[in-house]
Design an enzyme around this catalytic site. Structure first.
Site, PDB file in Angstrom:
ATOM      1  N   THR A  34      -7.830   9.214   7.807  1.00 45.41           N
ATOM      2  CA  THR A  34      -7.406   7.997   7.174  1.00 45.41           C
ATOM      3  C   THR A  34      -7.006   6.927   8.025  1.00 45.41           C
ATOM      4  O   THR A  34      -6.521   5.801   8.037  1.00 45.41           O
ATOM      5  CB  THR A  34      -6.024   8.420   6.573  1.00 45.41           C
ATOM      6  N   LYS A  58       0.655  -1.317  -0.090  1.00 44.24           N
ATOM      7  CA  LYS A  58      -0.056  -0.127  -0.354  1.00 44.24           C
ATOM      8  C   LYS A  58       0.902   1.152   0.014  1.00 44.24           C
ATOM      9  O   LYS A  58       1.755   1.307   0.593  1.00 44.24           O
ATOM     10  CB  LYS A  58      -0.814  -0.011   1.359  1.00 44.24           C
ATOM     11  N   GLY A 102      -7.548   3.739   9.897  1.00 46.23           N
ATOM     12  CA  GLY A 102      -8.339   2.495   9.562  1.00 46.23           C
ATOM     13  C   GLY A 102      -8.342   2.171   8.083  1.00 46.23           C
ATOM     14  O   GLY A 102      -8.864   1.350   7.665  1.00 46.23           O
ATOM     15  N   THR A 103      -7.555   3.026   7.349  1.00 44.09           N
ATOM     16  CA  THR A 103      -7.575   2.895   6.010  1.00 44.09           C
ATOM     17  C   THR A 103      -7.095   1.242   5.669  1.00 44.09           C
ATOM     18  O   THR A 103      -7.808   0.372   4.738  1.00 44.09           O
ATOM     19  CB  THR A 103      -6.796   3.725   5.009  1.00 44.09           C
ATOM     20  N   GLY A 104      -5.910   0.921   6.242  1.00 43.91           N
ATOM     21  CA  GLY A 104      -5.468  -0.551   6.021  1.00 43.91           C
ATOM     22  C   GLY A 104      -6.347  -1.642   6.423  1.00 43.91           C
ATOM     23  O   GLY A 104      -6.484  -2.544   5.819  1.00 43.91           O
ATOM     24  N   CYS A 105      -6.949  -1.267   7.637  1.00 47.14           N
ATOM     25  CA  CYS A 105      -7.839  -2.602   8.144  1.00 47.14           C
ATOM     26  C   CYS A 105      -9.297  -2.498   7.353  1.00 47.14           C
ATOM     27  O   CYS A 105      -9.258  -3.542   6.679  1.00 47.14           O
ATOM     28  CB  CYS A 105      -8.448  -2.094   9.460  1.00 47.14           C
TER      29      CYS A 105
HETATM   30  N1  LIG Z   1      -5.221  10.421   1.125  1.00 48.56           N
HETATM   31  C1  LIG Z   1      -5.509   9.342   0.431  1.00 48.56           C
HETATM   32  N2  LIG Z   1      -6.201   9.527  -0.784  1.00 48.56           N
HETATM   33  C2  LIG Z   1      -6.413   8.332  -1.640  1.00 48.56           C
HETATM   34  N3  LIG Z   1      -5.974   6.931  -1.011  1.00 48.56           N
HETATM   35  C3  LIG Z   1      -5.442   6.846   0.016  1.00 48.56           C
HETATM   36  C4  LIG Z   1      -5.042   8.046   0.964  1.00 48.56           C
HETATM   37  N4  LIG Z   1      -4.449   7.602   1.994  1.00 48.56           N
HETATM   38  C5  LIG Z   1      -4.512   6.281   2.024  1.00 48.56           C
HETATM   39  N5  LIG Z   1      -5.268   5.700   0.698  1.00 48.56           N
HETATM   40  C6  LIG Z   1      -5.150   4.341   0.369  1.00 48.56           C
HETATM   41  O1  LIG Z   1      -5.712   3.763   1.319  1.00 48.56           O
HETATM   42  C7  LIG Z   1      -5.168   2.189   1.528  1.00 48.56           C
HETATM   43  C8  LIG Z   1      -4.512   2.100   2.893  1.00 48.56           C
HETATM   44  O2  LIG Z   1      -3.014   2.601   2.673  1.00 48.56           O
HETATM   45  P1  LIG Z   1      -2.154   2.762   3.967  1.00 48.56           P
HETATM   46  O3  LIG Z   1      -2.635   4.161   4.265  1.00 48.56           O
HETATM   47  O4  LIG Z   1      -0.830   2.906   3.116  1.00 48.56           O
HETATM   48  O5  LIG Z   1      -2.220   1.672   4.742  1.00 48.56           O
HETATM   49  P2  LIG Z   1      -2.266   1.749   6.471  1.00 48.56           P
HETATM   50  O6  LIG Z   1      -3.583   2.437   7.052  1.00 48.56           O
HETATM   51  O7  LIG Z   1      -2.266   0.316   6.900  1.00 48.56           O
HETATM   52  O8  LIG Z   1      -1.029   2.492   6.756  1.00 48.56           O
HETATM   53  C9  LIG Z   1      -4.245   2.229   0.405  1.00 48.56           C
HETATM   54  O9  LIG Z   1      -5.027   1.662  -0.896  1.00 48.56           O
HETATM   55  C10 LIG Z   1      -3.726   3.747  -0.012  1.00 48.56           C
HETATM   56  O10 LIG Z   1      -3.343   3.915  -1.320  1.00 48.56           O
HETATM   57  C1  LIG Z   2      -7.159  -2.460  16.923  1.00 46.41           C
HETATM   58  C2  LIG Z   2      -6.322  -1.844  15.513  1.00 46.41           C
HETATM   59  N1  LIG Z   2      -6.054  -2.693  14.748  1.00 46.41           N
HETATM   60  C3  LIG Z   2      -5.350  -2.228  13.510  1.00 46.41           C
HETATM   61  C4  LIG Z   2      -5.159  -0.806  13.576  1.00 46.41           C
HETATM   62  C5  LIG Z   2      -4.412  -0.143  12.280  1.00 46.41           C
HETATM   63  O1  LIG Z   2      -4.949   0.831  11.777  1.00 46.41           O
HETATM   64  P1  LIG Z   2      -4.726   1.275  10.228  1.00 46.41           P
HETATM   65  O2  LIG Z   2      -5.873   0.541   9.475  1.00 46.41           O
HETATM   66  O3  LIG Z   2      -4.804   2.728  10.209  1.00 46.41           O
HETATM   67  O4  LIG Z   2      -3.514   0.594   9.676  1.00 46.41           O
HETATM   68  C6  LIG Z   2      -5.603  -0.006  14.712  1.00 46.41           C
HETATM   69  N2  LIG Z   2      -5.305   1.617  14.661  1.00 46.41           N
HETATM   70  N3  LIG Z   2      -6.256  -0.337  15.694  1.00 46.41           N
HETATM   71 MG   LIG Z   3      -2.173  -0.646   8.365  1.00 51.26          MG
END
Ligand SMILES: Nc1ncnc2c1ncn2[C@@H]1O[C@H](COP(=O)(O)OP(=O)(O)O)[C@@H](O)[C@H]1O
Ligand SMILES: Cc1ncc(COP(=O)(O)O)c(N)n1
Ligand SMILES: [Mg+2]
Length: 479
Positions: free
Chosen positions: A420, A388, A422-425
């Site tokens: 943003t 990601k 929880g975007t990864g979850c």
């Molecule tokens: N500001 C944003 N605009 C568009 N897409 C985003 C933005 N921030 C994150 N994403 C997308 O959200 C998803 C989660 O990515 P990321 O933020 O890297 O994960 P995590 O939450 O685990 O750190 C990916 O598909 C990423 O491209």
């Molecule tokens: C309980 C729990 N699990 C996972 C995440 C990761 O969050 P993110 O989706 O932003 O990477 C979080 N903040 N809390």
């Molecule tokens: Mg994450």
């Protein structure tokens, strides 16, 4: 004698409807997507042309274990290297067809009325034919002169009286599949639901999935930690499953005390009790896909590795290490245990910092570096890696998907928002929710990426918390 016939998704070809893609290529794609039986049908072709087409199809499916039958032309079965034939009421009589074929090849018979079924029951031995094709369910273009469509209710009455397994034929669509299955049929037989469809694989997959699930929604399981603020963890996963049409179930690994500004504490669930949640759940509930998130400790990661061995469902692993707020969610000494778990996953979804930790490298800055790291991460044992790019947004938000046949990019616009959390979850649980209804990981990932971009687009409408707020999981439903 049982021939172990899988009649569930039975493709009958139509040369005209297959169009430019051609019969053999249509068959190849359909079989790749899970069609279980193929019949070559072309009443208008002469024997030479038919034989050539049949040989092509036989060659195409060789090695897949999917049998090929010929419509009507029993005398060509041996020459084509086919596995049997299907005869209609006005074709060669069954006794004669069986005499030509011998005892082993598959022979199917079309039946349209109760009288025809009564005749078959009275005159044919159990082993003379292998299945009945009952139809038509609806009127079709392929067989305009046949009896008027009698409908599923009438046909299911015939299926109930048949000593042979029955497939429903005639205008059957993916949406009918669940009803056909519930009506006691062993499968659906289709022409136009596959031949000539713009995406033959996807159309076949839809039938295969509809048959496998019996029309029931997929059940997705999240194994993850709780986020009381509702934007990440178990709460995000269950919302995502719900928004995307999967029934959500959960096994909780840890409680966090967390809001949109940070994590103030983590309470890890005892390993035995994580196992008990899992065992109790799977003893009763079918699981169609799994997402794994926060694991907190090495001990838990190892336990989950063990537990996953008990299920046969696609596994998405989000190797959660640090929350958006910067707080750690995984012990330092647990990284090795997460690496072991990766070998049990079908796809992993690290963000850039997590990829760097897993590889022992510095964080990727450019797209080329991201691709290289995604490819390297596959060596840890997951077939697919979705790396990601949320931590390096430029003009676009680009993720990289690496799989057995190379790397490609998933691109979206950048959403200007600080929400943003929880975007990864959310992305990883979208993969788990969508996989059962998609053909493969690339199509699943494309759909998940599109959906999370929408959830980000609408995040500011929620106004939850004072820090990094949640994305809008229900943007497609709430106005
Ligand atoms: N500001 C944003 N605009 C568009 N897409 C985003 C933005 N921030 C994150 N994403 C997308 O959200 C998803 C989660 O990515 P990321 O933020 O890297 O994960 P995590 O939450 O685990 O750190 C990916 O598909 C990423 O491209
Ligand atoms: C309980 C729990 N699990 C996972 C995440 C990761 O969050 P993110 O989706 O932003 O990477 C979080 N903040 N809390
Ligand atoms: Mg994450």
């Amino acid at each position: 004698m049982s021939k172990d016939l899988d009649l569930s998704v039975y493709l009958v070809t139509d040369t005209v409807q297959c169009g430019a893609l051609g019969v053999a290529e249509t068959v190849r794609q359909a079989v790749q997507a899970g069609a279980t039986l193929v019949q070559v049908r072309d009443p208008d072709a002469d024997d030479d042309a038919f034989l050539a087409m049949a040989r092509d199809v036989v060659e195409t499916v060789r090695g897949t274990g999917v049998p090929v039958l010929l419509d009507d032309r029993v005398h060509l079965v041996a020459a084509a290297g086919a596995d049997g034939a299907h005869v209609g009421q006005s074709d060669m009589p069954v006794a004669q067809a069986r005499a030509i074929l011998g005892p082993d090849p598959i022979l199917g018979l079309s039946v349209e009325t109760g009288e025809q079924l009564d005749w078959a029951v009275a005159h044919l031995g159990r082993g003379d034919i292998d299945y009945l094709g009952l139809g038509p369910v609806r009127p079709t273009a392929s067989k305009p002169n046949h009896a008027p469509a009698t409908g599923l209710r009438y046909l299911s009455g015939l299926a109930a009286r048949s000593p042979w397994p029955c497939v429903a034929i005639g205008g059957v669509k993916a949406a009918d599949t669940a009803a056909v299955r519930r009506s006691g049929f062993a499968g659906v037989s289709v022409i136009s639901a596959i031949c000539g469809q713009p995406d033959v694989r996807a159309a076949t997959r839809e039938l295969v999935n509809a048959w496998a699930s019996g029309g029931l929604p997929p059940v997705a399981l999240t194994i993850a930690g709780s986020d009381p603020s509702g934007g990440a963890g178990i709460q995000a996963d269950l919302k995502t499953f719900s928004a995307l049409g999967a029934f959500g179930t959960s096994v909780i690994t840890a409680l966090t005390a967390q809001n949109t500004q940070g994590v103030t504490g983590v309470h890890v669930v005892p390993v035995d009790f994580v196992a008990q949640q899992f065992e109790t759940l799977v003893a009763d509930v079918r699981i169609d896909s799994i997402k794994v998130g926060m694991l907190a400790t090495a001990e838990l990661a190892d336990e989950v590795t063990e537990l996953l061995g008990e299920l046969d469902a696609p596994v998405v692993l989000d190797p959660v290490m640090v929350a958006t707020s910067g707080d750690r969610l995984l012990d330092d000494d647990a990284v090795q245990a997460v690496r072991r778990l990766i070998a049990k996953a079908d796809i992993i979804t690290p963000n850039l910092p997590e990829a760097a930790v897993l590889l022992g490298e510095t964080q990727a800055t450019g797209l080329d570096e991201m691709s290289a790291q995604a490819v390297k991460l596959r060596e840890l044992g997951a077939d697919w890696v979705l790396l990601k790019g949320g931590h390096r947004l430029d003009a676009r938000a680009t993720d990289v998907l690496a799989g057995p046949d190379g790397v490609h990019e998933l691109v979206s616009h950048v959403v200007q928002t600080k929400n943003t959390h929880g975007t990864g979850c959310t992305l990883s649980s979208a993969l788990a929710a969508l996989r059962p209804r998609n053909l493969d990981w690339p199509s699943t990932a494309a759909a998940a990426k599109e959906w999370i971009t929408g959830a980000l687009d609408h995040a500011d409408e929620l106004g939850v918390g004072h820090g990094h707020g949640p994305v809008h999981h229900f943007y497609r439903f709430w106005s």
